[in-house]
Motif scaffolding. Sequence first.
Motif, PDB file in Angstrom:
ATOM      1  N   ASN A 116      43.428   6.918  -2.837  1.00 48.67           N
ATOM      2  CA  ASN A 116      42.743   7.348  -4.064  1.00 48.67           C
ATOM      3  C   ASN A 116      43.427   6.878  -5.342  1.00 48.67           C
ATOM      4  OD1 ASN A 116      44.802   9.428  -3.431  1.00 48.67           O
ATOM      5  ND2 ASN A 116      44.029  10.410  -5.290  1.00 48.67           N
ATOM      6  N   ALA A 117      44.634   6.294  -5.226  1.00 51.24           N
ATOM      7  CA  ALA A 117      45.253   5.655  -6.395  1.00 51.24           C
ATOM      8  C   ALA A 117      44.846   4.193  -6.493  1.00 51.24           C
ATOM      9  CB  ALA A 117      46.779   5.761  -6.315  1.00 51.24           C
ATOM     10  N   GLY A 118      44.146   3.701  -5.467  1.00 52.04           N
ATOM     11  CA  GLY A 118      43.682   2.320  -5.461  1.00 52.04           C
ATOM     12  C   GLY A 118      42.349   2.161  -6.169  1.00 52.04           C
ATOM     13  N   SER A 125      50.310   6.444  -1.016  1.00 54.05           N
ATOM     14  CA  SER A 125      51.760   6.247  -1.146  1.00 54.05           C
ATOM     15  C   SER A 125      52.135   5.688  -2.510  1.00 54.05           C
ATOM     16  CB  SER A 125      52.267   5.297  -0.052  1.00 54.05           C
ATOM     17  OG  SER A 125      51.722   4.000  -0.231  1.00 54.05           O
ATOM     18  N   VAL A 126      51.138   5.191  -3.268  1.00 54.36           N
ATOM     19  CA  VAL A 126      51.372   4.584  -4.598  1.00 54.36           C
ATOM     20  C   VAL A 126      52.475   3.518  -4.479  1.00 54.36           C
ATOM     21  CG1 VAL A 126      51.577   5.064  -7.077  1.00 54.36           C
ATOM     22  CG2 VAL A 126      50.872   6.895  -5.526  1.00 54.36           C
ATOM     23  N   ASN A 127      52.252   2.560  -3.579  1.00 58.27           N
ATOM     24  CA  ASN A 127      53.262   1.510  -3.388  1.00 58.27           C
ATOM     25  C   ASN A 127      53.223   0.499  -4.531  1.00 58.27           C
ATOM     26  OD1 ASN A 127      51.241  -0.433  -2.893  1.00 58.27           O
ATOM     27  ND2 ASN A 127      51.309  -0.142  -0.695  1.00 58.27           N
ATOM     28  N   ASP A 128      54.171  -0.427  -4.500  1.00 55.89           N
ATOM     29  CA  ASP A 128      54.325  -1.369  -5.617  1.00 55.89           C
ATOM     30  C   ASP A 128      53.752  -2.746  -5.305  1.00 55.89           C
ATOM     31  OD1 ASP A 128      56.146  -2.237  -3.762  1.00 55.89           O
ATOM     32  OD2 ASP A 128      57.890  -2.196  -5.097  1.00 55.89           O
ATOM     33  N   VAL A 132      52.396  -0.349 -10.632  1.00 54.94           N
ATOM     34  CA  VAL A 132      52.280   1.076 -10.313  1.00 54.94           C
ATOM     35  C   VAL A 132      51.699   1.857 -11.491  1.00 54.94           C
ATOM     36  CG1 VAL A 132      53.596   3.161  -9.746  1.00 54.94           C
ATOM     37  CG2 VAL A 132      54.099   1.019  -8.572  1.00 54.94           C
ATOM     38  N   SER A 133      51.953   1.406 -12.711  1.00 54.70           N
ATOM     39  CA  SER A 133      51.459   2.136 -13.886  1.00 54.70           C
ATOM     40  C   SER A 133      49.932   2.194 -13.897  1.00 54.70           C
ATOM     41  CB  SER A 133      51.971   1.494 -15.178  1.00 54.70           C
ATOM     42  OG  SER A 133      51.411   0.202 -15.379  1.00 54.70           O
ATOM     43  N   LEU A 134      49.281   1.175 -13.356  1.00 52.35           N
ATOM     44  CA  LEU A 134      47.821   1.183 -13.269  1.00 52.35           C
ATOM     45  C   LEU A 134      47.361   2.275 -12.296  1.00 52.35           C
ATOM     46  CD1 LEU A 134      45.342  -0.384 -14.365  1.00 52.35           C
ATOM     47  CD2 LEU A 134      45.479  -1.822 -12.324  1.00 52.35           C
TER      48      LEU A 134
END
Length: 339
Positions: free
Chosen positions: A8-10, A32-35, A39-41
Motif C-alpha cells: 500500500n506504499a507502492g 516494507s517500504v523498501n528503498d 522512500v520519501s515518495l
Amino acid sequence: MKILVTGNAGFIGFHTAKQLLERGDSVVGFDSVNDYYDVSLKEARLAILEETAQQSSGEYTFIRANLADQQAVHECFLNHQFDRVIHLAAQAGVRYSIENPHSYVESNLVAFTNILEACRYAKAPHLTYASTSSIYGANTRMPFSEHEGVNHPLQFYAATKKANEMMAHSYSHLYRLPTTGLRFFTVYGPWGRPDMALFKFTQNILNDEPIPVFNHGNHTRDFTYVDDIVEGVIRASDHIAEPNPDWDSDNPDPATSNAPFRVFNIGNNNPVKLSAYIEAIEEALGKTAKKDLLPLQPGDVPDTYADSSELEKAVGYKPGTPVKEGVARFVEWYCSHFK
C-alpha cells in the motif's frame, strides 16, 4: 468490509487503498517500504492514506513489515479477519530482474507463498493479486488473450508472475481458495514509480536532458491509467472467483478452472506507439524532448495489446482513459508535487 492491501506504499497499492477507504471500507496496509526507489515518495503516499482514513468512515491500520517474514504475515492474519485480500506488493521492473533476480525470489515467490498459506488457514473469502502483461513474453498474436498459453516469458520478472498464477491455481484446487489474478498492462498516472518511463521522461524533459528512447520509439504499449486499473482491481475483488462449470480437462482453458480460479487482462485495449506517448508528454509540458534513440533493450517485449473483454463480461467494466488525458494528469501532479 475489512480488506488487506499489500504494497500500500507502492504506486497501485496506494491508489487502491485510498479508493477503498473513500468508499468506507476498513483497510489494513502491509508494506516494507523498501528503498528500491525514493522512500520519501512512499512515505508521502502513506501520509495521504492516514489523512484519507481520518475523513472516511473506515478504519486504517498500517503494518510496516516484510511479506517474506512468515511470522509477520501470520500475526497480521491472526489479529485481523479479512473479508478480502488484495495482494499488490511485488518486486516490479523488467530490467531490474536481469540485474537482481534474487530480489524477485524473495518478494514475488517467498512472499506470495506466505500470503497463500495465510489465506488458506484463515479461510479468506477471496484473494486478488497482481500479475503482468509481461507474462505473454514471446507471444505475437494480438490482442493478448487470457485463453492462450503463456509458456515463454522473456524475463525473470515475468517468470515469477507466471509462477504466482500457477501457485494460486494449486491453492484454489487443493483448498478451494478463490483466487483472481490480474494481468496489468503498463500502468501510469500520478504518484507513479520513478523507474517508469513517464516519470523519467517528464523529469529529463524539464531538466533539458535527453530521454532514452528504446527501439527508436517504434514499440507499442497498452498504456493503462492507474484509476482505471484500481477500478478493475476493486471490482474483481468484489466478485469472488468461482469454478467454471464448462471447464474441459481435455481442452483446458488457462484462464479458468474447475477450481475457483480466474485470470483477467486489465488494459486499455488501445496500444499506443512510444513515440506518440512521448508526444503527449511534450504537449502536456509545452516543451520538446531531446531524444537519445536506442535499440530494443534485452528482455523488452516489442508490443503489448490487451483483450479485456473477459474482465468486462465478469465485472461490467473496462478501462477507458485516453492517453493524452492520463499523461496530462500525471504532468499536473508531477509539477505540483516537485514544485
